[in-house]
Scaffold this active site. Structure first.
Site, PDB file in Angstrom:
ATOM      1  N   CYS A   1       0.826  -1.215   0.000  1.00  0.00           N
ATOM      2  CA  CYS A   1       0.000   0.000   0.000  1.00  0.00           C
ATOM      3  C   CYS A   1       0.859   1.263   0.000  1.00  0.00           C
ATOM      4  O   CYS A   1       1.624   1.486   0.938  1.00  0.00           O
ATOM      5  CB  CYS A   1      -0.920   0.038   1.208  1.00  0.00           C
ATOM      6  SG  CYS A   1      -1.923   1.534   1.230  1.00  0.00           S
TER       7      CYS A   1
ATOM      8  N   LYS B   1      -0.447  -9.898  -1.681  1.00  0.00           N
ATOM      9  CA  LYS B   1      -0.740  -8.863  -2.673  1.00  0.00           C
ATOM     10  C   LYS B   1       0.515  -8.047  -2.932  1.00  0.00           C
ATOM     11  O   LYS B   1       0.991  -7.312  -2.059  1.00  0.00           O
ATOM     12  CB  LYS B   1      -1.863  -7.958  -2.161  1.00  0.00           C
ATOM     13  CG  LYS B   1      -2.324  -6.962  -3.189  1.00  0.00           C
ATOM     14  CD  LYS B   1      -3.695  -6.440  -2.840  1.00  0.00           C
ATOM     15  CE  LYS B   1      -4.193  -5.450  -3.848  1.00  0.00           C
ATOM     16  NZ  LYS B   1      -5.500  -4.934  -3.471  1.00  0.00           N
TER      17      LYS B   1
ATOM     18  N   GLY C   1      -7.432   2.193 -11.406  1.00  0.00           N
ATOM     19  CA  GLY C   1      -8.349   2.409 -12.516  1.00  0.00           C
ATOM     20  C   GLY C   1      -7.759   2.071 -13.873  1.00  0.00           C
ATOM     21  O   GLY C   1      -6.665   1.485 -13.962  1.00  0.00           O
TER      22      GLY C   1
ATOM     23  N   GLY D   1      -6.763  -4.506 -11.375  1.00  0.00           N
ATOM     24  CA  GLY D   1      -6.065  -3.330 -11.891  1.00  0.00           C
ATOM     25  C   GLY D   1      -6.770  -2.848 -13.146  1.00  0.00           C
ATOM     26  O   GLY D   1      -6.545  -3.366 -14.228  1.00  0.00           O
ATOM     27  N   GLY D   2      -7.677  -1.893 -12.954  1.00  0.00           N
ATOM     28  CA  GLY D   2      -8.334  -1.261 -14.095  1.00  0.00           C
ATOM     29  C   GLY D   2      -9.418  -2.072 -14.764  1.00  0.00           C
ATOM     30  O   GLY D   2      -9.831  -1.733 -15.871  1.00  0.00           O
TER      31      GLY D   2
ATOM     32  N   THR E   1     -11.769   0.164  -8.341  1.00  0.00           N
ATOM     33  CA  THR E   1     -12.207   1.504  -8.740  1.00  0.00           C
ATOM     34  C   THR E   1     -13.529   1.537  -9.513  1.00  0.00           C
ATOM     35  O   THR E   1     -14.338   2.447  -9.307  1.00  0.00           O
ATOM     36  CB  THR E   1     -11.089   2.159  -9.578  1.00  0.00           C
ATOM     37  OG1 THR E   1      -9.897   2.138  -8.782  1.00  0.00           O
ATOM     38  CG2 THR E   1     -11.401   3.592  -9.940  1.00  0.00           C
TER      39      THR E   1
HETATM   40  C1  FMN Z   1      -9.985   3.796  -2.454  1.00  0.00           C
HETATM   41  C2  FMN Z   1      -9.096   2.590  -2.548  1.00  0.00           C
HETATM   42  C3  FMN Z   1      -8.774   1.901  -1.389  1.00  0.00           C
HETATM   43  C4  FMN Z   1      -7.949   0.770  -1.437  1.00  0.00           C
HETATM   44  N1  FMN Z   1      -7.647   0.099  -0.286  1.00  0.00           N
HETATM   45  C5  FMN Z   1      -6.871  -1.016  -0.334  1.00  0.00           C
HETATM   46  C6  FMN Z   1      -6.578  -1.761   0.844  1.00  0.00           C
HETATM   47  O1  FMN Z   1      -7.026  -1.436   1.952  1.00  0.00           O
HETATM   48  N2  FMN Z   1      -5.797  -2.861   0.728  1.00  0.00           N
HETATM   49  C7  FMN Z   1      -5.292  -3.274  -0.475  1.00  0.00           C
HETATM   50  O2  FMN Z   1      -4.603  -4.294  -0.540  1.00  0.00           O
HETATM   51  N3  FMN Z   1      -5.559  -2.590  -1.609  1.00  0.00           N
HETATM   52  C8  FMN Z   1      -6.328  -1.474  -1.575  1.00  0.00           C
HETATM   53  N4  FMN Z   1      -6.604  -0.784  -2.733  1.00  0.00           N
HETATM   54  C9  FMN Z   1      -6.063  -1.272  -4.017  1.00  0.00           C
HETATM   55  C10 FMN Z   1      -7.116  -2.073  -4.777  1.00  0.00           C
HETATM   56  O3  FMN Z   1      -7.537  -3.209  -4.039  1.00  0.00           O
HETATM   57  C11 FMN Z   1      -6.612  -2.562  -6.150  1.00  0.00           C
HETATM   58  O4  FMN Z   1      -5.488  -3.402  -5.966  1.00  0.00           O
HETATM   59  C12 FMN Z   1      -6.191  -1.410  -7.056  1.00  0.00           C
HETATM   60  O5  FMN Z   1      -7.009  -0.265  -6.850  1.00  0.00           O
HETATM   61  C13 FMN Z   1      -6.232  -1.799  -8.529  1.00  0.00           C
HETATM   62  O6  FMN Z   1      -7.531  -2.213  -8.924  1.00  0.00           O
HETATM   63  P1  FMN Z   1      -8.622  -1.208  -9.568  1.00  0.00           P
HETATM   64  O7  FMN Z   1      -7.955  -0.489 -10.707  1.00  0.00           O
HETATM   65  O8  FMN Z   1      -9.752  -2.116  -9.980  1.00  0.00           O
HETATM   66  O9  FMN Z   1      -9.046  -0.267  -8.489  1.00  0.00           O
HETATM   67  C14 FMN Z   1      -7.431   0.340  -2.697  1.00  0.00           C
HETATM   68  C15 FMN Z   1      -7.769   1.056  -3.863  1.00  0.00           C
HETATM   69  C16 FMN Z   1      -8.587   2.178  -3.813  1.00  0.00           C
HETATM   70  C17 FMN Z   1      -8.903   2.920  -5.096  1.00  0.00           C
END
Ligand code: FMN
Length: 225
Positions: free
Chosen positions: A51, A86, A138, A164-165, A187
């Protein structure tokens, strides 16, 4: 454990939960894993060692193979359920980290977490985020997710939860084609709370469109440069 898991058990008794665990220190991770893996509706743990949003979000564990392996082994030793790790895309080469984590007993991978980004307010010249940098998620990061999933798939047979996106079923298929075995969506849920049910409905239609009956053709083994 006091609020969310009992509420989820009551409202979604059939729902298996993957508990995402983060911490500041190795001891934090270990004590959370030990406790939360005993919850009856937690079926797996996802160690967040990636993170970039907080000063100690685990990223320091996720960018070094030895630290990642040490943390994974300690968490696996105390967890009652499989431990997924992760990993962070914010590294030069994901493969030594994935290899180290696998050797330390990980049951699988979640790929990918956010990329480190920054925005600047041009009126002040200062970063917009209080933490200066923040996680970029995103559609922009999908090609990075595809590349990293394919790289890890080329060196490991462990299950991969790809994310991821992903915004639609076609994106999901692309991550599956890269080597993922399941898909996570972050996202897209913020712009459309029905994004996931829509994707699930659309997936068989997309599979027919691209001409395959099941997902088995996505087995990938070749090395990625
Ligand atoms: C608002 C927000 C909060 C997130 N919180 C966490 C978290 O607590 N732990 C974690 O492993 N990933 C967290 N992520 C990452 C997401 O789980 C994911 O790996 C990343 O956003 C890529 O996917 P996406 O493009 O579909 O959002 C967070 C992402 C966003 C946007």
């Amino acid at each position: 454990m006091a609020e969310k898991l009992p509420w989820l058990a009551q409202h979604y008794p059939e729902l298996p939960i993957i508990a995402n665990v983060a911490g500041n220190t190795l001891d934090d991770y270990v004590s959370v894993c030990q406790a939360i893996s005993t919850a009856p509706n937690v079926h797996a743990i996802e160690l967040n060692i990636s993170c970039p949003n907080v000063a100690h979000g685990g990223l320091e564990f996720g960018t070094d193979p030895q630290s990642a392996a040490q943390l994974t082994a300690a968490c696996v030793a105390v967890s009652q359920v499989p431990v997924y790790v992760k990993l962070s895309p914010n590294v030069t080469d994901i493969r030594p980290i994935a290899q180290a984590v696998e050797q330390a007993g990980a049951a699988g991978f979640s790929l990918i977490n956010t990329l480190v980004g920054m925005r600047i307010d041009i009126r002040t010249g200062e970063p917009i985020l209080a933490n200066q940098t923040g996680g970029l998620s995103g559609p922009a990061i999908k090609p990075v997710a595809v590349r990293i999933i394919r790289q890890v798939r080329s060196i490991s047979a462990l299950p991969i939860i790809g994310m991821g996106g992903v915004q639609n079923a076609t994106d999901a298929l692309e991550l599956l084609a890269a080597g993922a075995n399941a898909i996570g969506v972050g996202t897209a849920n913020f712009t459309d709370p029905f994004a996931c049910p829509k994707m699930i409905e659309q997936l068989p239609i997309e599979m027919t469109k691209y001409g395959f009956a099941d997902l088995s053709r996505f087995a990938v083994t070749q090395e990625v440069k």
